[in-house]
Design a protein around this motif. Structure first.
Motif, PDB file in Angstrom:
ATOM      1  N   GLN A   1      62.515  77.940  14.168  1.00 31.33           N
ATOM      2  CA  GLN A   1      61.141  77.810  14.643  1.00 31.33           C
ATOM      3  C   GLN A   1      60.921  76.488  15.379  1.00 31.33           C
ATOM      4  O   GLN A   1      61.276  75.422  14.876  1.00 31.33           O
ATOM      5  CB  GLN A   1      60.169  77.902  13.459  1.00 31.33           C
ATOM      6  N   LEU A   2      60.321  76.574  16.547  1.00 31.70           N
ATOM      7  CA  LEU A   2      59.982  75.374  17.316  1.00 31.70           C
ATOM      8  C   LEU A   2      58.943  74.536  16.573  1.00 31.70           C
ATOM      9  O   LEU A   2      59.014  73.304  16.580  1.00 31.70           O
ATOM     10  CB  LEU A   2      59.457  75.767  18.698  1.00 31.70           C
ATOM     11  N   THR A   3      58.001  75.206  15.908  1.00 35.64           N
ATOM     12  CA  THR A   3      56.962  74.477  15.166  1.00 35.64           C
ATOM     13  C   THR A   3      57.570  73.544  14.130  1.00 35.64           C
ATOM     14  O   THR A   3      57.129  72.404  13.970  1.00 35.64           O
ATOM     15  CB  THR A   3      56.010  75.473  14.475  1.00 35.64           C
ATOM     16  N   ASP A   4      58.611  74.001  13.431  1.00 38.97           N
ATOM     17  CA  ASP A   4      59.257  73.167  12.408  1.00 38.97           C
ATOM     18  C   ASP A   4      59.856  71.911  13.037  1.00 38.97           C
ATOM     19  O   ASP A   4      59.757  70.815  12.471  1.00 38.97           O
ATOM     20  CB  ASP A   4      60.365  73.960  11.703  1.00 38.97           C
ATOM     21  N   ALA A   5      60.494  72.083  14.203  1.00 36.57           N
ATOM     22  CA  ALA A   5      61.125  70.935  14.878  1.00 36.57           C
ATOM     23  C   ALA A   5      60.069  69.944  15.360  1.00 36.57           C
ATOM     24  O   ALA A   5      60.229  68.722  15.216  1.00 36.57           O
ATOM     25  CB  ALA A   5      61.972  71.423  16.048  1.00 36.57           C
ATOM     26  N   MET A   6      58.973  70.447  15.916  1.00 38.82           N
ATOM     27  CA  MET A   6      57.907  69.556  16.393  1.00 38.82           C
ATOM     28  C   MET A   6      57.296  68.793  15.224  1.00 38.82           C
ATOM     29  O   MET A   6      57.008  67.594  15.350  1.00 38.82           O
ATOM     30  CB  MET A   6      56.832  70.363  17.122  1.00 38.82           C
ATOM     31  N   ALA A   7      57.104  69.478  14.088  1.00 43.96           N
ATOM     32  CA  ALA A   7      56.498  68.827  12.916  1.00 43.96           C
ATOM     33  C   ALA A   7      57.323  67.625  12.462  1.00 43.96           C
ATOM     34  O   ALA A   7      56.779  66.609  12.015  1.00 43.96           O
ATOM     35  CB  ALA A   7      56.348  69.839  11.783  1.00 43.96           C
ATOM     36  N   LYS A   8      58.656  67.724  12.602  1.00 39.95           N
ATOM     37  CA  LYS A   8      59.532  66.628  12.177  1.00 39.95           C
ATOM     38  C   LYS A   8      59.412  65.406  13.090  1.00 39.95           C
ATOM     39  O   LYS A   8      59.790  64.300  12.709  1.00 39.95           O
ATOM     40  CB  LYS A   8      60.985  67.105  12.148  1.00 39.95           C
ATOM     41  N   MET A   9      58.908  65.612  14.319  1.00 40.86           N
ATOM     42  CA  MET A   9      58.801  64.498  15.265  1.00 40.86           C
ATOM     43  C   MET A   9      57.481  63.743  15.130  1.00 40.86           C
ATOM     44  O   MET A   9      57.318  62.661  15.691  1.00 40.86           O
ATOM     45  CB  MET A   9      58.977  65.024  16.691  1.00 40.86           C
ATOM     46  N   ILE A  10      56.530  64.335  14.402  1.00 43.16           N
ATOM     47  CA  ILE A  10      55.235  63.670  14.210  1.00 43.16           C
ATOM     48  C   ILE A  10      55.450  62.422  13.358  1.00 43.16           C
ATOM     49  O   ILE A  10      56.091  62.473  12.316  1.00 43.16           O
ATOM     50  CB  ILE A  10      54.229  64.627  13.545  1.00 43.16           C
ATOM     51  N   GLY A  11      54.941  61.311  13.830  1.00 43.12           N
ATOM     52  CA  GLY A  11      55.136  60.046  13.122  1.00 43.12           C
ATOM     53  C   GLY A  11      56.216  59.195  13.773  1.00 43.12           C
ATOM     54  O   GLY A  11      56.120  57.974  13.796  1.00 43.12           O
ATOM     55  N   ASP A  12      57.253  59.869  14.324  1.00 43.56           N
ATOM     56  CA  ASP A  12      58.303  59.128  15.037  1.00 43.56           C
ATOM     57  C   ASP A  12      57.919  58.861  16.486  1.00 43.56           C
ATOM     58  O   ASP A  12      58.349  57.867  17.075  1.00 43.56           O
ATOM     59  CB  ASP A  12      59.622  59.920  15.009  1.00 43.56           C
ATOM     60  N   GLN A  13      57.140  59.768  17.062  1.00 45.37           N
ATOM     61  CA  GLN A  13      56.710  59.646  18.455  1.00 45.37           C
ATOM     62  C   GLN A  13      55.228  60.023  18.540  1.00 45.37           C
ATOM     63  O   GLN A  13      54.744  60.771  17.690  1.00 45.37           O
ATOM     64  CB  GLN A  13      57.524  60.600  19.350  1.00 45.37           C
ATOM     65  N   PRO A  14      54.531  59.514  19.575  1.00 44.80           N
ATOM     66  CA  PRO A  14      53.134  59.951  19.742  1.00 44.80           C
ATOM     67  C   PRO A  14      53.058  61.471  19.858  1.00 44.80           C
ATOM     68  O   PRO A  14      53.921  62.096  20.488  1.00 44.80           O
ATOM     69  CB  PRO A  14      52.710  59.284  21.055  1.00 44.80           C
ATOM     70  N   PHE A  15      52.042  62.076  19.249  1.00 54.84           N
ATOM     71  CA  PHE A  15      51.886  63.531  19.295  1.00 54.84           C
ATOM     72  C   PHE A  15      50.399  63.856  19.442  1.00 54.84           C
ATOM     73  O   PHE A  15      49.597  63.449  18.600  1.00 54.84           O
ATOM     74  CB  PHE A  15      52.456  64.178  18.021  1.00 54.84           C
ATOM     75  N   HIS A  16      50.064  64.558  20.509  1.00 52.67           N
ATOM     76  CA  HIS A  16      48.666  64.882  20.799  1.00 52.67           C
ATOM     77  C   HIS A  16      48.500  66.357  21.135  1.00 52.67           C
ATOM     78  O   HIS A  16      49.445  67.013  21.578  1.00 52.67           O
ATOM     79  CB  HIS A  16      48.144  64.050  21.979  1.00 52.67           C
ATOM     80  N   ALA A  17      47.280  66.822  20.942  1.00 57.36           N
ATOM     81  CA  ALA A  17      46.882  68.152  21.397  1.00 57.36           C
ATOM     82  C   ALA A  17      45.898  67.984  22.544  1.00 57.36           C
ATOM     83  O   ALA A  17      45.077  67.062  22.538  1.00 57.36           O
ATOM     84  CB  ALA A  17      46.235  68.932  20.260  1.00 57.36           C
TER      85      ALA A  17
END
Length: 291
Positions: A231-247
């Motif tokens: 799942q792409l969602t799982d991979a994106m969730a792991k990047m939150i906190g390490d890099q800026p993440f916005h909607a």
């Protein structure tokens, strides 16, 4: 930021079987099904081009060659039309500049995350966009252009979101929102199809992404998630906190063309907007409704 790499590449995951539209998709890719007179994939590519994206990466499967051929030069067709004095303008947006279209194969249907990972060698070390052609996003400017403008402000990773009624959130991936600033919202987490009473927001992820290349390394080592797929969602969730993440809240309309009802709605909505047929389509719809 002057050292921020521009978004030049976009990945289009188009390997799906399209079983919800059988028998229409038995011999034709679902991405080649037309909304009025343009296939779904054309709308997505046009949206990417408007955002300044130069290279289109199609992650395909068996039986999907029609997608690539659509963006080729059709010599016989153009020659015949030219000889008959017909206008070739309708074909302009379907011609790709040589080298702009690249295809890779996803041999096994292992999920959206796996499809994106299949494009890792072409993406390389650049940030890149993802467009899901099933999600037809209609706006001025287009959804991806709105996202690229936001990316120029904040960098990092971005997803497009839309607000839906709270009772519908269990059908989608939703964001756990942080601080909001206009159309931009910080993303603290991502939750896939939460129960209505546990959903952190009603902002659903809607088929457009700008991601940093590090996501490929996360996908490389990631095990299977929901549905036995990567799942792409799982991979994106792991990047939150390490890099800026916005909607980015999309200003425009979304049509879920992965469903028959959404496909019919999109066809009607876009036909009604057209100068060459909108009035006639409205009159036709009123006649049908009056029966």
């Amino acid at each position: 930021m002057s050292n921020r790499k521009p978004i030049r590449k976009a990945v289009f995951p188009v390997a799906g079987l399209g079983t919800r539209f059988l028998p229409a998709t038995k011999a034709i890719p679902k991405e080649m099904m037309a909304i009025v007179d343009r296939p779904l994939i054309q709308y997505a590519v046009d949206e990417a081009r408007e955002a300044g994206i130069e290279q289109m990466i199609f992650v395909t499967g068996r039986g999907k060659t029609a997608i690539v051929e659509h963006f080729d030069v059709a010599f016989e067709l153009e020659t015949t039309m030219g000889e008959r004095g017909k206008d070739l303008g309708a074909l302009d947006s379907s011609r790709a500049t040589p080298g702009d279209i690249i295809t890779v194969r996803q041999q096994v249907p292992m999920g959206l995350g796996h499809a994106i990972w299949c494009a890792r060698a072409i993406v390389g070390d650049e940030p890149f966009a993802i467009l899901l052609p099933d999600e037809l996003m209609v706006g001025e400017p287009g959804c991806m252009k709105q996202m690229v403008e936001a990316y120029d402000e904040v960098g990092g990773n971005l997803v497009s979101v839309l607000e839906v009624p709270h009772e519908e959130v269990s059908s989608y991936g939703v964001i756990d929102p942080g601080e909001a600033n206009g159309a931009l919202t910080q993303v603290k987490g991502l939750v896939e199809k939460p129960p209505v009473d546990q959903a952190p927001s009603n902002k659903i992820v809607s088929g457009r992404y700008i991601l940093q290349p590090e996501v490929m390394r996360v996908l490389e080592d990631q095990g299977k998630g929901a549905g036995g797929e990567i799942q792409l969602t799982d991979a994106m969730a792991k990047m939150i906190g390490d890099q800026p993440f916005h909607a980015v809240t999309f200003e425009g309309n979304r049509y879920d063309c992965g469903s028959k009802l959404g496909f019919v709605e999109a066809t009607l909505a876009l036909a009604l907007q057209r100068d060459d047929m909108g009035g006639d389509v409205r009159a036709m719809a009123e006649r049908l409704l009056a029966r």
